[in-house]
Scaffold this motif. Sequence first.
Motif, PDB file in Angstrom:
ATOM      1  N   ILE B  91       0.827  -1.208   0.000  1.00  0.00           N
ATOM      2  CA  ILE B  91       0.000   0.000   0.000  1.00  0.00           C
ATOM      3  C   ILE B  91       0.864   1.262   0.000  1.00  0.00           C
ATOM      4  O   ILE B  91       0.479   2.278  -0.573  1.00  0.00           O
ATOM      5  N   LEU B 146      -2.203  -3.613  12.468  1.00  0.00           N
ATOM      6  CA  LEU B 146      -2.821  -2.391  11.955  1.00  0.00           C
ATOM      7  C   LEU B 146      -2.386  -1.073  12.607  1.00  0.00           C
ATOM      8  O   LEU B 146      -2.004  -0.148  11.889  1.00  0.00           O
ATOM      9  N   PRO B 147      -2.438  -0.931  13.922  1.00  0.00           N
ATOM     10  CA  PRO B 147      -2.188   0.412  14.455  1.00  0.00           C
ATOM     11  C   PRO B 147      -0.767   0.906  14.178  1.00  0.00           C
ATOM     12  O   PRO B 147       0.208   0.227  14.505  1.00  0.00           O
ATOM     13  N   ASN B 148      -0.693   2.059  13.555  1.00  0.00           N
ATOM     14  CA  ASN B 148       0.543   2.837  13.366  1.00  0.00           C
ATOM     15  C   ASN B 148       1.634   2.248  12.474  1.00  0.00           C
ATOM     16  O   ASN B 148       2.362   2.986  11.838  1.00  0.00           O
ATOM     17  N   LEU B 149       1.789   0.946  12.435  1.00  0.00           N
ATOM     18  CA  LEU B 149       2.987   0.410  11.789  1.00  0.00           C
ATOM     19  C   LEU B 149       2.828   0.137  10.293  1.00  0.00           C
ATOM     20  O   LEU B 149       3.802   0.029   9.569  1.00  0.00           O
ATOM     21  N   LEU B 150       1.583   0.010   9.824  1.00  0.00           N
ATOM     22  CA  LEU B 150       1.362  -0.483   8.458  1.00  0.00           C
ATOM     23  C   LEU B 150       1.925   0.460   7.400  1.00  0.00           C
ATOM     24  O   LEU B 150       2.490   0.016   6.404  1.00  0.00           O
ATOM     25  N   ALA B 151       1.744   1.743   7.581  1.00  0.00           N
ATOM     26  CA  ALA B 151       2.311   2.707   6.623  1.00  0.00           C
ATOM     27  C   ALA B 151       2.558   3.997   7.376  1.00  0.00           C
ATOM     28  O   ALA B 151       1.810   4.334   8.284  1.00  0.00           O
ATOM     29  N   ASN B 152       3.628   4.690   7.025  1.00  0.00           N
ATOM     30  CA  ASN B 152       3.803   6.010   7.621  1.00  0.00           C
ATOM     31  C   ASN B 152       4.268   7.002   6.569  1.00  0.00           C
ATOM     32  O   ASN B 152       4.800   6.632   5.520  1.00  0.00           O
ATOM     33  N   GLY B 153       4.041   8.268   6.871  1.00  0.00           N
ATOM     34  CA  GLY B 153       4.311   9.331   5.911  1.00  0.00           C
ATOM     35  C   GLY B 153       5.748   9.347   5.440  1.00  0.00           C
ATOM     36  O   GLY B 153       6.026   9.508   4.250  1.00  0.00           O
ATOM     37  N   VAL B 156       6.289   6.668   2.791  1.00  0.00           N
ATOM     38  CA  VAL B 156       5.596   6.982   1.541  1.00  0.00           C
ATOM     39  C   VAL B 156       6.377   8.052   0.769  1.00  0.00           C
ATOM     40  O   VAL B 156       6.610   7.915  -0.437  1.00  0.00           O
TER      41      VAL B 156
END
Lengths: 307, 297
Positions: B91, B146-153, B156
């Motif tokens: 993602i 899910l919380p916080n770790l899946l994607a971060n700015g 990206v």
Amino acid sequence: MTAKPKSKPLKKTLPLLILAGPGLLYFLINSYFPMFGVFIAFKDVNYAKGIFGSDWIGFKNFTFLFQTSDAWIMTRNTLLYNLAFIALGTIVSIIIAILMSELLTKLYSKLFMTGLILPNLISMVVLSLLVFAFLNADSGFVNHSILRPLGIPEINWYSEAKYWPYLLVLIQIWKTAGYGSIIYFASIAGIDKSIYESAKIDGAGKLKQIRMITLPLLKPTIIVLVLMSMGRIFNSDFGLFYQVPMNSGALYSTTQTIDTYVYRALMQLNDIGMSAAAGLYQSLVGFALVLTVNAIVKKVNPENALF
Amino acid sequence: MIQTRGERTFTVFSAVVMFLLTVFAFLPFLLIVIASFTNETTLIRNGYSFFPEHLSLDAYRYIKSSAYIFIRAYGVSFLVTILGTAIGLLITSMLAYPMSRSDFKYHNLLAFVVFFTMLFSGGIVPSYIMWTQYFHIKNTLWALILPNLLANGFNVLLVRNYFKNNVPLEIIEAAQIDGASELRTFFRIMLPLSMPVMATVGMFMGLAYWNDWINALYFVSKPQLYGIQNLLMQLMSNIQFLNSGQAGNVLGAESVSLPSTAVRMAMAVLGIVPVLFVLPFMQKYLTRGVIIGAVKG
């Protein structure tokens, strides 16, 4: 190219929007929904009534929070630790980077760098165990193998708050300085070697070269990195302040930061109001700090501004 | 390059200091590795030492005897790390791709939406209430993913900048003139051309999942769902946890007690070992400068 010109923009943007979809949805849920939840700090949360049904109490949570000594202690600790981390961390990282770039063979610098970034890759739980091996009262390395042979009275590290400011700074530097030196190392590697050559011809020794060439050329990198960490000066590494001191109550006066307070108020004291108020306090001041710092970076070096 | 005497001295000085610093970085690891191989009574009587009087494999024997607990924790950690990293990487890169396309109408809007999450956060309380009251992830595997770790700015933007700076728009346009769809362009052209940044970001994510214990601290109270870090954490506060199963007397009747200190150290060693495999790659990609100066623009 059979599509009519009119439908073309949508045909062009839709597939890209679909690709972006899952990621956007994640940010919406994980980051944006909680942003709208900051109103919780102004409520007297009662699970029976639900979040939205709980009573509004205005700024009461905040007035309660700032009447306690907790607010002052956690703010002071968060700020002072960060200042110490930034100052010492930057100095040590630069020293490592300069020394590393002096090594003639690539192999050595690779080996050393690998060794130095290892501490940054371990979890806070493992780190806390490493620290425990050194500091535990009965059989820890420091008490048992250093203090005792020297005849110095042993110290009960996990109940003496006064030592922890030094310990935590030392631990943080141990963990992050090697990793932090990489960016400086890369900047030094990017400096034109001919500058050093001509300085050498002019008779400048190594130390003089470092003072007159390396450090001035590193200055923009240093300024930007320091300013960026200043923007995060209201945040702390939860694990470092919670797990490494083993959540020891006797140490709260020197280990409580805003992040540990938010956790303890929410999960251990079940005081949602205090926790939410402290959290919003941190978010708002943090946001203001980032904006300020960015404005400063923009003045100093527009190229390096975040936005 | 001919070195003067002063320069040679400085090079030697650098090498010596760097060597000492590396030893300093390494010693704590050595101490716990040795402690994990130390006989429990020696450990208690003589303390942690680099040169223990009696070595012993008891700690590892003990871990082997209650292997199911450790295998389960390892399993949870690996599963969470692999799932989280795979989904997260997918993602993250799928979102970064439209952002990297300057011919895409909303690329700036997307960048702002992602970037703003790095500047402001709603804090832990609203997030905790949302995940527990509305998504009901408490005591599920999802709580670890899910919380916080899946994607971060940060990640990206890192991927976005790599796409933008390393894969010219002309290549993408050429592919699309040849009739490739956006999806095809992304998977067949963009991703294969961007392996270095994928490896780097994947490594960051994998490490973050492997080392995470905070999500479980907030959302998991069932020991069956503990990964290696949280098992270790539990062992620190309560070594008797191991006895809750049938593991108690496996070491034999004459064994004094369970080698609790050494077991903790052995657990820490087992938690670090997988990270060691990442280390050489980490070093390689970091120095190659994928990261440096990448989060900009």
